[in-house]
Design an enzyme around this catalytic site. Structure first.
Site: not given
Ligand code: ADP
Length: 483
Positions: A177, A252, A286, A385
């Protein structure tokens, strides 16, 4: 770059699902805010189908020899390199980074395919000398099973191959994903793997509802490992929700990297390294420098040269020649940078350069490269960050005290020290509570070395042979034999 109005983005069991039959979401160019294309907005049903495809493909993929798997990875590596310019352009269009950086990322991403193509044949086991004469003890490395991979937008290509190349080399099958902001690089990588001869179902791609896709992976008994790069909050959520099925995890997460410029540093080198660390990918990395500590005896020289160089950085659309700073990824990213700047200024920081949005005629999320002095430890920039182009600089005068400051964070991903003294380099590296230390080096992420954080920056390693270990279980076989 103009793409078709709609792009197929869900790939299950070797078939692309027609986007015309699905809900969609729009992908935007962050430099211009123009829509690039629409991709499918999948969820639970697609993820379940992808897990099922991966589970059944796993049974044959794991039984292939490492050499057979490596041939496909080698081929994918070649295809990716041949197409690096076009892939770079797609990456810049969806993510914003300068084209040169984007092409560099694509080549680096291909590098993971090459490294793990090589490693696929080298998943060694062990033969342990037994303390009992009538026994033989073997350790056999075996793939963990189906892997759920969730990747971020800041490195839309290399964060994917860094996960899927070792997983595939180990014999795992994958449901991927990508981030909603940058699905196009993911689609291209999956097409490359398809073209390279990946058997149906071994790699599956689902774009769409992050929560629904993530939860479906978490709820599935068949997904044995979650590999994730992204925010610490989402990482913690995955960790909590993995408990029910006791899944393996490789995370990570965020960082808050310090750079320490010692009095014996080469100042010209220190300035150019600090620039790369802070402004590469517009500070959306990061491992990028979040705070800089400079020894008082070199502070004036460092700041003068730094300010000169920052003023030369060209801002704009990443496809434009000479641009060094593209846009931030979205509105929230811009708001976070503005919040950090306001907080610092309100609490007494001095803006040495930058300090505002950039209005150069493009509609995207641009912010000027910014240097702050007079920063104090309680400011947001020194703790959270920023994920943007703000460089706070603080002065220090004592080695032990600056190590304490550098370590005073819940994060533990990367730290950097600039020094020309070997003893200091070794001594300080050993005392820094970080998974990665760069000594006169700010780009430590390479295919052949273990990248990963400690504390709240994550668990597990990516890269090197350690990166493949994450996807292997060590099965112990104890044999009684007749002597
Ligand atoms: P950022 O804030 O840098 O976008 P995220 O951790 O929100 O970092 O996003 C990193 C990845 O995690 C993306 O692919 C995002 O769609 C996914 N993501 C965000 N929320 C969820 C969740 N609740 N469950 C699974 N994946 C998620």
């Amino acid at each position: 770059m103009k793409l078709k109005n709609k792009t197929n983005s869900i790939f299950i069991d070797g078939k692309w699902h027609s986007v015309d039959e699905q809900d969609t979401e729009t992908v935007y160019n962050p430099a211009t805010l123009e829509p690039i294309t629409e991709v499918a907005y999948g969820g639970k049903a697609e993820t379940e189908a992808a897990i099922q495809a991966a589970s059944s493909a796993f049974k044959t993929w794991r039984d292939m020899t490492g050499r057979e798997r490596s041939r496909i990875l080698y081929k994918a590596h070649e295809l990716m390199l041949e197409d690096a310019d076009r892939l770079g352009e797609i990456l810049t269009t969806e993510q914003g980074k300068p084209l040169k950086e984007a092409i560099g990322e694509v080549k680096g991403a291909a590098g993971f395919l090459l490294w793990y193509a090589e490693e696929a044949s080298r998943a060694y086991g062990e033969w342990i000398p037994s303390s009992v004469k009538s026994k033989r003890l073997l350790v056999i490395p075996q793939p963990v099973g189906v892997v759920g991979a969730i990747t971020p937008w800041n490195f839309p290509a290399s964060m994917i191959t860094r996960k899927i190349a070792p997983a595939l080399a180990a014999g795992c099958a994958i449901v991927l994903k990508p981030a909603p902001e940058t699905p196009l690089s993911a689609i291209e990588i999956v097409k490359i793997l398809e073209q390279a001869g990946m058997p149906n179902g071994v790699v599956n791609l689902v774009t769409g509802d992050a929560e629904a896709i993530g939860n479906t992976m978490l709820e599935s008994k068949d997904v044995r490992l979650m590999t994730f790069t992204g925010s610490t909050d989402v990482g913690k959520h995955l960790m909590r929700e993995s408990a029910d099925h006791v899944k393996k995890l490789s995370l990570e997460l965020g960082g808050h990297a310090p750079i320490v410029v010692f009095d014996d540093a080469d100042i010209d080198k220190a300035v150019s390294l600090a620039l790369v660390s802070k402004f590469r990918n517009n500070g959306q990395t990061c491992i990028c420098a979040n705070r800089v500590y400079v020894h008082e005896s070199v502070q004036d020289a460092f700041q003068e040269k730094l300010t000169e160089k920052v003023a030369e950085l060209k801002i704009g659309d990443g496809t434009e020649e000479g641009v060094k700073l593209g846009p931030l990824i979205n509105e929230q990213a811009l708001q976070k940078v503005e919040k950090h700047l306001d907080n610092a200024v309100k609490n007494g920081a001095e803006v040495i350069c930058g300090g505002d949005k950039w209005n150069g005629g493009l509609d995207g999320y641009f912010y000027q490269p910014t240097v702050l002095s007079n920063v104090t430890d309680d400011m947001l920039v020194m703790n959270e960050e920023t994920f943007g182009p703000i460089m706070p600089v603080q002065v220090f005068n004592d080695e032990d005290a600056v190590i304490d400051k550098a370590n005073d964070t819940d994060y533990g991903l990367a730290a950097y020290i600039f020094t020309e003294t070997t003893s200091r380099a070794v001594r300080v590296s050993e005392k820094l509570d970080y998974g990665i230390v760069g000594v006169n080096d700010v780009t430590p992420a390479v295919a052949e070395a273990p990248f990963g954080g400690i504390k709240q920056s994550g668990v597990g390693k990516e890269g090197g042979h350690h990166g493949m270990d994450e996807f292997l279980e060590m099965k112990y076989v104890s044999m009684g034999i007749d002597n």
